[in-house]
Design a protein around this motif. Sequence first.
Motif, PDB file in Angstrom:
ATOM      1  N   VAL A   6       0.846  -1.205   0.000  1.00 52.03           N
ATOM      2  CA  VAL A   6       0.000   0.000   0.000  1.00 52.03           C
ATOM      3  C   VAL A   6       0.875   1.247   0.000  1.00 52.03           C
ATOM      4  N   GLU A   7       1.892   1.279   0.820  1.00 48.65           N
ATOM      5  CA  GLU A   7       2.730   2.480   0.949  1.00 48.65           C
ATOM      6  C   GLU A   7       3.460   2.816  -0.351  1.00 48.65           C
ATOM      7  N   VAL A   8       4.015   1.804  -1.029  1.00 43.27           N
ATOM      8  CA  VAL A   8       4.753   2.128  -2.263  1.00 43.27           C
ATOM      9  C   VAL A   8       3.783   2.475  -3.392  1.00 43.27           C
ATOM     10  N   ARG A   9       2.600   1.890  -3.382  1.00 44.65           N
ATOM     11  CA  ARG A   9       1.585   2.268  -4.368  1.00 44.65           C
ATOM     12  C   ARG A   9       1.209   3.731  -4.196  1.00 44.65           C
ATOM     13  N   GLU A  10       0.970   4.147  -2.964  1.00 44.63           N
ATOM     14  CA  GLU A  10       0.597   5.541  -2.700  1.00 44.63           C
ATOM     15  C   GLU A  10       1.777   6.479  -2.959  1.00 44.63           C
ATOM     16  N   ALA A  11       2.960   6.058  -2.588  1.00 46.19           N
ATOM     17  CA  ALA A  11       4.151   6.892  -2.803  1.00 46.19           C
ATOM     18  C   ALA A  11       4.407   7.052  -4.299  1.00 46.19           C
ATOM     19  N   TYR A  12       4.199   5.976  -5.072  1.00 45.82           N
ATOM     20  CA  TYR A  12       4.398   6.070  -6.523  1.00 45.82           C
ATOM     21  C   TYR A  12       3.475   7.139  -7.116  1.00 45.82           C
ATOM     22  N   LYS A  13       2.224   7.135  -6.687  1.00 46.83           N
ATOM     23  CA  LYS A  13       1.229   8.091  -7.201  1.00 46.83           C
ATOM     24  C   LYS A  13       1.666   9.537  -7.017  1.00 46.83           C
ATOM     25  N   ARG A  14       2.260   9.831  -5.853  1.00 46.39           N
ATOM     26  CA  ARG A  14       2.637  11.210  -5.548  1.00 46.39           C
ATOM     27  C   ARG A  14       4.115  11.484  -5.833  1.00 46.39           C
ATOM     28  N   GLY A  15       4.776  10.548  -6.542  1.00 44.63           N
ATOM     29  CA  GLY A  15       6.198  10.747  -6.851  1.00 44.63           C
ATOM     30  C   GLY A  15       7.081  10.681  -5.618  1.00 44.63           C
ATOM     31  N   GLY A  16       6.682   9.883  -4.640  1.00 47.62           N
ATOM     32  CA  GLY A  16       7.408   9.848  -3.373  1.00 47.62           C
ATOM     33  C   GLY A  16       8.184   8.571  -3.107  1.00 47.62           C
ATOM     34  N   LEU A  17       8.584   7.875  -4.172  1.00 47.68           N
ATOM     35  CA  LEU A  17       9.445   6.699  -3.954  1.00 47.68           C
ATOM     36  C   LEU A  17      10.898   7.154  -3.824  1.00 47.68           C
ATOM     37  N   SER A  18      11.720   6.323  -3.212  1.00 44.83           N
ATOM     38  CA  SER A  18      13.131   6.679  -3.042  1.00 44.83           C
ATOM     39  C   SER A  18      13.799   6.767  -4.412  1.00 44.83           C
ATOM     40  N   SER A  19      14.850   7.581  -4.481  1.00 47.73           N
ATOM     41  CA  SER A  19      15.454   7.916  -5.779  1.00 47.73           C
ATOM     42  C   SER A  19      16.026   6.697  -6.501  1.00 47.73           C
ATOM     43  N   ASP A  20      16.557   5.720  -5.769  1.00 46.09           N
ATOM     44  CA  ASP A  20      17.129   4.555  -6.470  1.00 46.09           C
ATOM     45  C   ASP A  20      16.037   3.752  -7.178  1.00 46.09           C
ATOM     46  N   VAL A  21      14.856   3.694  -6.585  1.00 44.37           N
ATOM     47  CA  VAL A  21      13.743   2.972  -7.218  1.00 44.37           C
ATOM     48  C   VAL A  21      13.247   3.752  -8.441  1.00 44.37           C
ATOM     49  N   ILE A  22      13.105   5.056  -8.298  1.00 47.68           N
ATOM     50  CA  ILE A  22      12.655   5.889  -9.421  1.00 47.68           C
ATOM     51  C   ILE A  22      13.617   5.766 -10.604  1.00 47.68           C
ATOM     52  N   GLU A  23      14.897   5.757 -10.289  1.00 44.69           N
ATOM     53  CA  GLU A  23      15.937   5.620 -11.313  1.00 44.69           C
ATOM     54  C   GLU A  23      15.752   4.318 -12.116  1.00 44.69           C
ATOM     55  N   GLU A  24      15.514   3.228 -11.411  1.00 46.63           N
ATOM     56  CA  GLU A  24      15.338   1.946 -12.093  1.00 46.63           C
ATOM     57  C   GLU A  24      14.031   1.943 -12.894  1.00 46.63           C
ATOM     58  N   GLN A  25      12.995   2.539 -12.342  1.00 48.82           N
ATOM     59  CA  GLN A  25      11.715   2.589 -13.062  1.00 48.82           C
ATOM     60  C   GLN A  25      11.853   3.365 -14.361  1.00 48.82           C
ATOM     61  N   LYS A  26      12.635   4.447 -14.356  1.00 45.37           N
ATOM     62  CA  LYS A  26      12.872   5.206 -15.586  1.00 45.37           C
ATOM     63  C   LYS A  26      13.542   4.340 -16.634  1.00 45.37           C
ATOM     64  N   LYS A  27      14.540   3.581 -16.201  1.00 46.47           N
ATOM     65  CA  LYS A  27      15.246   2.703 -17.141  1.00 46.47           C
ATOM     66  C   LYS A  27      14.293   1.669 -17.733  1.00 46.47           C
ATOM     67  N   VAL A  28      13.436   1.108 -16.889  1.00 51.02           N
ATOM     68  CA  VAL A  28      12.460   0.109 -17.352  1.00 51.02           C
ATOM     69  C   VAL A  28      11.496   0.758 -18.341  1.00 51.02           C
ATOM     70  N   GLN A  29      11.014   1.928 -17.971  1.00 53.81           N
ATOM     71  CA  GLN A  29      10.036   2.625 -18.801  1.00 53.81           C
ATOM     72  C   GLN A  29      10.563   2.861 -20.214  1.00 53.81           C
ATOM     73  N   GLU A  30      11.830   3.220 -20.301  1.00 51.09           N
ATOM     74  CA  GLU A  30      12.421   3.539 -21.598  1.00 51.09           C
ATOM     75  C   GLU A  30      12.803   2.312 -22.419  1.00 51.09           C
ATOM     76  N   ALA A  31      12.949   1.172 -21.743  1.00 52.77           N
ATOM     77  CA  ALA A  31      13.489  -0.012 -22.423  1.00 52.77           C
ATOM     78  C   ALA A  31      12.457  -0.728 -23.286  1.00 52.77           C
ATOM     79  N   ASP A  32      12.934  -1.234 -24.438  1.00 55.20           N
ATOM     80  CA  ASP A  32      12.122  -2.125 -25.260  1.00 55.20           C
ATOM     81  C   ASP A  32      12.352  -3.579 -24.847  1.00 55.20           C
ATOM     82  N   LEU A  33      13.551  -3.818 -24.331  1.00 56.54           N
ATOM     83  CA  LEU A  33      13.945  -5.188 -23.955  1.00 56.54           C
ATOM     84  C   LEU A  33      14.669  -5.156 -22.618  1.00 56.54           C
TER      85      LEU A  33
END
Lengths: 230, 230
Positions: free
Chosen positions: A70-97
């Motif tokens: 619940v906490e990470v779901r809510e934090a994701y919504k408001r951009g409140g995840l820790s920076s290392d997680v956000i960094e990895e999510q950006k890489k995933v978002q941009e990747a085709d593979l």
Amino acid sequence: LLGRKVLIVYAHQEPKSLNGSLKNVAVEELSKQGCSVTVSDLYAMQFEPRATRNDIVGCLHNPEKFNYGVEVREAYKRGGLSSDVIEEQKKVQEADLLIFQFPLYWLSMPAIMKGWMDRVLVEGFAHQFPDCYSSGYLKNKLALFSFTTGGSQEMYTKGGISGDIRYALWPMQHGIMHYCGVKVLAPHICFGPESVSEEERKEMLLAWAQRLKTLWKEKPIDCSPEWYFK
Amino acid sequence: LLGRKVLIVYAHQEPKSLNGSLKNVAVEELSKQGCSVTVSDLYAMQFEPRATRNDIVGCLHNPEKFNYGVEVREAYKRGGLSSDVIEEQKKVQEADLLIFQFPLYWLSMPAIMKGWMDRVLVEGFAHQFPDCYSSGYLKNKLALFSFTTGGSQEMYTKGGISGDIRYALWPMQHGIMHYCGVKVLAPHICFGPESVSEEERKEMLLAWAQRLKTLWKEKPIDCSPEWYFK
């Protein structure tokens, strides 16, 4: 292929290991094809595998009773995840593979890579029930599990002591990637590299390079129970 | 039952969670029976899940090319593992029964518990090929996986979207515990506790307490592929 983006999530402590070489081969071959390749070298990054309160910046949704999901779901919504997680999510978002490169530990990923799955693939970012499988949020991406084993190929067959290697792939390929909507390419497995000759290890690297040349023409596997347990 | 020793390896961030209560129920019920119960509360211990060079005290066997499996095997022989690993190995050695209490993350253990498996069950201590399965070094011990799921029971059936829950148990029960010679009791699963009423959650705790009363009379499962995939 120009402009295709690849994220290699890599988990080995030793750059000179076969896993390290397999990662390097992928970086070289895919770059040569014109792809843009990013590597998350988990041990070098000292990536945090533990799912804790530290993953949420600022106040908690419910500080009385900590519920990680619940906490990470809510934090994701408001951009409140820790920076290392956000960094990895950006890489995933941009990747085709996504390529996961690791040694099999106990019929599964090393904990450091499991932690990447636990912390990065947050609800709202990668999935949100009933948006899963074909409607998972990471659809239109591909994933490939590339790993080495301790035992020989025959140990990982239906009659072998470790059972069909596909049994071990179910939680990783189906349970994680397929759940998020990612299409799964056939795994790439190097069996027992520590028990073979230097020559055979070189052949393993060549075979991987060879496969990568035509990777983008491959069709995903049918990630259904039949593929794993038939 | 007096004198029987139980180790509960527990992975939840919140003491007030259902997992926390299930752990407490086990401590209370087993203590009442005269068992001596030890808990490894992984998050509270900030248990290290990453398998790194830090697990070896002193010089490496081969500093030129770090091989985790080889290094910890050699370190174990000379008593050179890091103190947190030695501490857990002592608890395992003394235990007659290991209970793993956790929420299912991605059809598997949370990374912090996977790290416990990766780092504690070292070659030479828990197994040494061909001493595995019936001749694994942890024979004469029992293990029980007790966990909660996000989804409902029907999601984890053969026709359900997550597949038979037994598929997910293969790497954990067979791949790890059975490999080390540990006999496996039937898993204890609380399905979707977050989607049920407070009353039903109380019933889940009662059912666990009830099962524990006759746990020592239970026969281990037949940990063969048929149990998982038939």
